[in-house]
Design a protein around this motif. Structure first.
Motif, short mmCIF file in Angstrom:
data_model
loop_
_atom_site.label_atom_id
_atom_site.label_comp_id
_atom_site.label_asym_id
_atom_site.label_seq_id
_atom_site.Cartn_x
_atom_site.Cartn_y
_atom_site.Cartn_z
N GLU A 73 2.38 1.89 -3.43
CA GLU A 73 1.43 2.49 -4.36
C GLU A 73 1.24 3.98 -4.06
O GLU A 73 1.09 4.80 -4.98
CB GLU A 73 0.08 1.77 -4.28
CG GLU A 73 0.11 0.36 -4.86
CD GLU A 73 0.53 0.35 -6.32
OE1 GLU A 73 0.08 1.24 -7.08
OE2 GLU A 73 1.31 -0.54 -6.70
N GLN A 74 1.23 4.34 -2.77
CA GLN A 74 1.09 5.74 -2.42
C GLN A 74 2.29 6.56 -2.88
O GLN A 74 2.14 7.71 -3.32
CB GLN A 74 0.92 5.88 -0.90
CG GLN A 74 -0.34 5.23 -0.35
CD GLN A 74 -1.60 5.70 -1.05
OE1 GLN A 74 -1.85 6.91 -1.16
NE2 GLN A 74 -2.41 4.77 -1.52
N LYS A 75 3.49 5.98 -2.80
CA LYS A 75 4.68 6.67 -3.28
C LYS A 75 4.62 6.89 -4.79
O LYS A 75 5.03 7.93 -5.29
CB LYS A 75 5.93 5.88 -2.90
CG LYS A 75 6.35 6.02 -1.45
CD LYS A 75 7.63 5.27 -1.19
CE LYS A 75 8.10 5.49 0.25
NZ LYS A 75 8.51 6.90 0.47
N LYS A 76 4.10 5.90 -5.50
CA LYS A 76 3.96 6.06 -6.94
C LYS A 76 3.01 7.21 -7.28
O LYS A 76 3.26 8.01 -8.18
CB LYS A 76 3.46 4.76 -7.57
CG LYS A 76 4.48 3.63 -7.56
CD LYS A 76 3.89 2.39 -8.22
CE LYS A 76 4.88 1.24 -8.21
NZ LYS A 76 4.33 0.02 -8.84
N LYS A 77 1.91 7.28 -6.51
CA LYS A 77 0.93 8.33 -6.78
C LYS A 77 1.48 9.72 -6.48
O LYS A 77 1.07 10.70 -7.10
CB LYS A 77 -0.33 8.06 -5.95
CG LYS A 77 -1.10 6.81 -6.37
CD LYS A 77 -2.31 6.59 -5.49
CE LYS A 77 -3.07 5.33 -5.90
NZ LYS A 77 -4.25 5.08 -5.03
N SER A 78 2.38 9.81 -5.49
CA SER A 78 2.94 11.11 -5.12
C SER A 78 4.33 11.33 -5.72
O SER A 78 5.07 12.20 -5.25
CB SER A 78 3.03 11.21 -3.59
OG SER A 78 3.88 10.21 -3.06
N TRP A 137 0.84 -1.20 0.00
CA TRP A 137 0.00 0.00 0.00
C TRP A 137 0.87 1.25 0.00
O TRP A 137 0.62 2.21 -0.74
CB TRP A 137 -0.90 0.00 1.23
CG TRP A 137 -1.83 1.18 1.28
CD1 TRP A 137 -3.04 1.31 0.68
CD2 TRP A 137 -1.59 2.41 1.99
NE1 TRP A 137 -3.58 2.55 0.96
CE2 TRP A 137 -2.72 3.24 1.76
CE3 TRP A 137 -0.56 2.88 2.79
CZ2 TRP A 137 -2.83 4.51 2.31
CZ3 TRP A 137 -0.66 4.15 3.35
CH2 TRP A 137 -1.79 4.95 3.10
N LEU A 138 1.94 1.26 0.81
CA LEU A 138 2.84 2.41 0.85
C LEU A 138 3.55 2.60 -0.49
O LEU A 138 3.76 3.73 -0.93
CB LEU A 138 3.88 2.22 1.96
CG LEU A 138 3.36 2.35 3.39
CD1 LEU A 138 4.45 1.98 4.39
CD2 LEU A 138 2.86 3.76 3.66
#
Length: 232
Positions: A80-85, A77-78
């Motif tokens: 994926e969040q890094k990819k989004k940001s 999950w983290l």
């Protein structure tokens, strides 16, 4: 005189105790009720055991179940969040590249009349592009922060952010850190050339421009290393 009691007198004095008869065998109806009672107890025990066996799976689904219903772990999950940001993580790199390009345009604008103001502007742009990663180009406040143990190099913070989910010995992380060291050396060399060169001479300006393009190349390589850490 001895008296001999007759058997009838003895029997009368000590009558025999009546024998206790065994309880009658249970009827068919009683057998049926007893069997039902035992069956109910067995069912309750079986349900209790089944529930206890089910409880751990409610808290920790097996990998197969998690995969089938699309549940991911916190690390995934983290990631994926890094990819989004990622655009925010890469923003300092893009800002540095734009600053270097502005300095390059100023160096190659073609005017022969270069003065101290032009030199000061080029040096200001180059200092800004380093993102406080070259110790010689830091102002007094940033230098004080660095001495107190605060990480002031923006590019180093970018690497730490992008590679936070990777092991210390991960080849991708090591490659990004190596590209950061190359970038810092490139900035250091560029600033040295710009500070020691007579910018009024076209040949000197071209020398600085060539060093600047080499720095942009190192910056692009560093950016790719950070993107590899982010898996984008």
């Amino acid at each position: 005189m001895c008296l001999i009691a007759s058997s009838s007198a003895v029997a009368a004095a000590f009558p025999p105790k009546p024998l206790i008869s065994p309880p009658p065998p249970p009827s068919n109806d009683q057998n049926h009720k007893l069997r039902r009672f035992r069956i109910n107890i067995f069912r309750r025990e079986a349900i209790a055991v089944s529930f206890l066996a089910l409880v751990p799976s409610l808290h920790q689904p097996s990998p197969a179940i998690a995969f089938s219903i699309g549940i991911s772990g916190p690390k995934d999950w983290l990631r994926e969040q890094k990819k989004k940001s990622s655009r925010f993580v890469l923003a300092p790199i893009d800002a540095s590249r734009n600053t270097l390009r502005a300095a390059y345009l100023l160096l190659t604008k073609g005017d022969s009349d270069y003065g101290d103001k032009d030199l000061e502007e080029v040096q200001r742009l180059l200092r800004s592009a380093t993102m406080d990663c070259v110790p010689q180009e830091r102002n007094s406040f940033v230098t004080f922060q660095a001495k107190t143990g605060v990480e002031v190099c923006t590019f180093r913070l970018v690497v730490k952010n992008a590679s936070s989910l990777l092991d210390d010995n991960d080849p991708i992380k090591l490659e990004a850190e190596a590209s950061l060291r190359d970038l810092v050396r490139s900035f250091t060399s560029l600033n040295a050339v710009a500070n020691d060169t007579d910018i009024q001479l076209p040949s000197s300006r071209q020398k600085v421009a060539d060093a600047l393009m080499d720095t942009i190349s190192s910056l692009n390589k560093f950016e790719q290393g950070v993107m590899d850490c982010l898996e984008i």
